[in-house]
Scaffold this motif. Structure first.
Motif, PDB file in Angstrom:
ATOM      1  N   PRO A 252       0.817  -1.227   0.000  1.00  0.00           N
ATOM      2  CA  PRO A 252       0.000   0.000   0.000  1.00  0.00           C
ATOM      3  C   PRO A 252       0.850   1.277   0.000  1.00  0.00           C
ATOM      4  O   PRO A 252       0.506   2.252  -0.680  1.00  0.00           O
ATOM      5  N   GLN A 253       1.959   1.266   0.723  1.00  0.00           N
ATOM      6  CA  GLN A 253       2.825   2.454   0.725  1.00  0.00           C
ATOM      7  C   GLN A 253       3.482   2.657  -0.641  1.00  0.00           C
ATOM      8  O   GLN A 253       3.618   3.792  -1.115  1.00  0.00           O
ATOM      9  N   THR A 254       3.870   1.562  -1.294  1.00  0.00           N
ATOM     10  CA  THR A 254       4.446   1.674  -2.636  1.00  0.00           C
ATOM     11  C   THR A 254       3.437   2.305  -3.598  1.00  0.00           C
ATOM     12  O   THR A 254       3.786   3.166  -4.411  1.00  0.00           O
ATOM     13  N   LEU A 255       2.168   1.891  -3.464  1.00  0.00           N
ATOM     14  CA  LEU A 255       1.125   2.486  -4.316  1.00  0.00           C
ATOM     15  C   LEU A 255       0.895   3.949  -3.956  1.00  0.00           C
ATOM     16  O   LEU A 255       0.575   4.770  -4.825  1.00  0.00           O
ATOM     17  N   GLU A 256       1.089   4.284  -2.687  1.00  0.00           N
ATOM     18  CA  GLU A 256       0.990   5.692  -2.286  1.00  0.00           C
ATOM     19  C   GLU A 256       2.088   6.500  -2.998  1.00  0.00           C
ATOM     20  O   GLU A 256       1.842   7.616  -3.475  1.00  0.00           O
ATOM     21  N   ASN A 257       3.277   5.927  -3.063  1.00  0.00           N
ATOM     22  CA  ASN A 257       4.387   6.598  -3.769  1.00  0.00           C
ATOM     23  C   ASN A 257       4.072   6.732  -5.260  1.00  0.00           C
ATOM     24  O   ASN A 257       4.403   7.746  -5.878  1.00  0.00           O
ATOM     25  N   LYS A 259       1.062   7.050  -6.518  1.00  0.00           N
ATOM     26  CA  LYS A 259       0.025   8.084  -6.666  1.00  0.00           C
ATOM     27  C   LYS A 259       0.596   9.497  -6.576  1.00  0.00           C
ATOM     28  O   LYS A 259      -0.030  10.456  -7.026  1.00  0.00           O
ATOM     29  N   ALA A 260       1.785   9.609  -5.977  1.00  0.00           N
ATOM     30  CA  ALA A 260       2.407  10.937  -5.865  1.00  0.00           C
ATOM     31  C   ALA A 260       2.907  11.449  -7.220  1.00  0.00           C
ATOM     32  O   ALA A 260       3.180  12.648  -7.377  1.00  0.00           O
ATOM     33  N   ASP A 281      -6.788   3.144  -5.070  1.00  0.00           N
ATOM     34  CA  ASP A 281      -7.226   3.256  -3.670  1.00  0.00           C
ATOM     35  C   ASP A 281      -7.940   1.984  -3.217  1.00  0.00           C
ATOM     36  O   ASP A 281      -7.732   1.508  -2.101  1.00  0.00           O
ATOM     37  N   GLN A 284      -5.388  -0.707  -2.602  1.00  0.00           N
ATOM     38  CA  GLN A 284      -4.647  -0.430  -1.357  1.00  0.00           C
ATOM     39  C   GLN A 284      -5.450  -0.894  -0.141  1.00  0.00           C
ATOM     40  O   GLN A 284      -4.923  -1.549   0.755  1.00  0.00           O
ATOM     41  N   GLU A 285      -6.743  -0.540  -0.113  1.00  0.00           N
ATOM     42  CA  GLU A 285      -7.603  -0.931   1.013  1.00  0.00           C
ATOM     43  C   GLU A 285      -7.705  -2.444   1.111  1.00  0.00           C
ATOM     44  O   GLU A 285      -7.694  -3.018   2.194  1.00  0.00           O
ATOM     45  N   ARG A 288      -4.440  -3.856   2.582  1.00  0.00           N
ATOM     46  CA  ARG A 288      -4.342  -3.576   4.033  1.00  0.00           C
ATOM     47  C   ARG A 288      -5.228  -4.535   4.810  1.00  0.00           C
ATOM     48  O   ARG A 288      -4.822  -5.108   5.822  1.00  0.00           O
TER      49      ARG A 288
END
Ligand SMILES: [Zn+2]
Length: 342
Positions: A252-257, A259-260, A281, A284-285, A288
């Motif tokens: 999920p954090q990699t996908l957050e990166n 999305k940046a 999103d 990611q959910e 998690r």
């Protein structure tokens, strides 16, 4: 056997792609073996048309050359790709990028031995450490054999002559594809990177980025900042990816990166381009929740088989997950990560 370029009929048409509920007009070019969808400005999604499992590739036509991303499932399919690219452009292919080490994306590499192959150091390690003994590969081979058996059984039990002839033709096509695996001799990247590398080709900037562990330990995204397009390989698909080699806790954090980055369409390693970025999103959910629910089972001493039958993710209606239960391979991988985090 190599298909000669002269056999190709290049057909160009305007197609309508449905991606994540949005309509996007896309120019497609079809050859005997491939369908090319121009995402933006010389950036093409390349998909084989044969009804056998394969991964997407990308063809980046620059001012003076071509850069490819991913080499397909077999050397034979890679040769088809090389021939089909000639219908798009006379520019030479000067580099190949590996999004990750998996067989369906990287086992055409040997056809590119005369140009630089760029990949993450983890991809290099995996493709130089008995890649044909990797569980993900050997399960793929077993899947091919099982499918051949099922097709033969189906032929035996079919009495209608025309249906039987069609099934026999399908079997021959798939059997030929399976025979293509015999010539696989994996080769690794010849240029490696850890965090980031940028190619400047003509007027184009191509950023190769490691955004964290996800689908494997060495996935790279390939980002085209001027066109707001990113190729994600299998780190981001339209839904959850294969998790057998995954880092579900870190993903999920990699996908957050991811999305940046500033983009409005991503091209995954399988399936069509995705413009509904909310899909990321949702996934990611899902990861998690999957990690957390699996960790609870692990903590309670529940074995893999029972956990895989009982973990309920049907609350993820947007994915959608319709049945209770998770692939045991996924649960085993998460248990392994919980027991040996590294
Ligand atoms: Zn993969």
């Amino acid at each position: 056997m190599t298909t000669r370029p002269s056999m190709f009929r290049a057909l160009t048409s305007l197609a309508i792609c449905v991606t994540g509920g949005l309509l996007m007009a896309a120019q497609t070019t079809t050859t005997d073996t491939h369908r090319f969808t121009e995402i933006r400005n010389g950036i093409y999604l390349a998909q084989t048309t044969a009804p056998v499992f394969n991964s997407n590739a990308m063809v980046i036509v620059n001012d003076d050359d071509v850069v490819l991303i991913d080499s397909h499932v077999t050397p034979s399919k890679a040769r088809d790709l090389i021939a089909a690219v000639k219908t798009l452009t006379p520019n030479p292919i000067t580099a190949l990028i590996n999004s990750h080490h998996h067989w369906d994306h990287a086992h055409g590499n040997q056809e590119f031995a005369d140009i630089p192959i760029i990949g993450h150091e983890f991809t290099y390690m995996k493709l130089t450490t008995a890649p044909l003994e990797e569980g993900t590969y050997t399960r793929g081979i077993a899947g091919n054999d099982a499918r051949l058996d099922r097709m033969r059984e189906q032929i035996k039990s079919t009495t209608d002559a025309s249906e039987r002839a069609q099934l026999e033709a399908d079997l021959e096509l798939f059997a030929a594809h399976v025979r293509d695996f015999d010539e696989i001799a994996p080769i690794p990247p010849t240029v490696t990177m850890n965090d980031r590398m940028t190619l400047y080709r003509g007027g184009r900037e191509i950023q190769i980025m490691f955004l964290g562990r996800a689908h494997t330990g060495g996935d790279v995204a390939v980002y085209f900042p001027d066109d707001k397009v990113v190729f994600t390989g299998d780190m981001a698909l339209g839904g959850p990816s294969y998790l057998g080699d995954g880092f579900v806790d870190e993903w999920p954090q990699t996908l957050e990166n991811l999305k940046a980055l500033d983009f409005d369409v991503f091209v995954p390693g399988h399936g069509g381009p995705v413009t509904d970025l909310n899909r990321i999103d949702l996934v990611q959910e899902y990861y998690r929740d999957l990690w957390q629910k699996t960790a609870v089972k692990h903590e309670a001493g529940v074995d893999v088989e029972e956990a895989s039958r009982t973990i309920d993710l049907t609350n993820h209606t947007g994915i959608p997950i319709r049945q209770v239960g998770v692939d045991p391979l996924t649960i085993q991988r998460i248990y392994d990560r919980l027991e040996n985090p590294d």
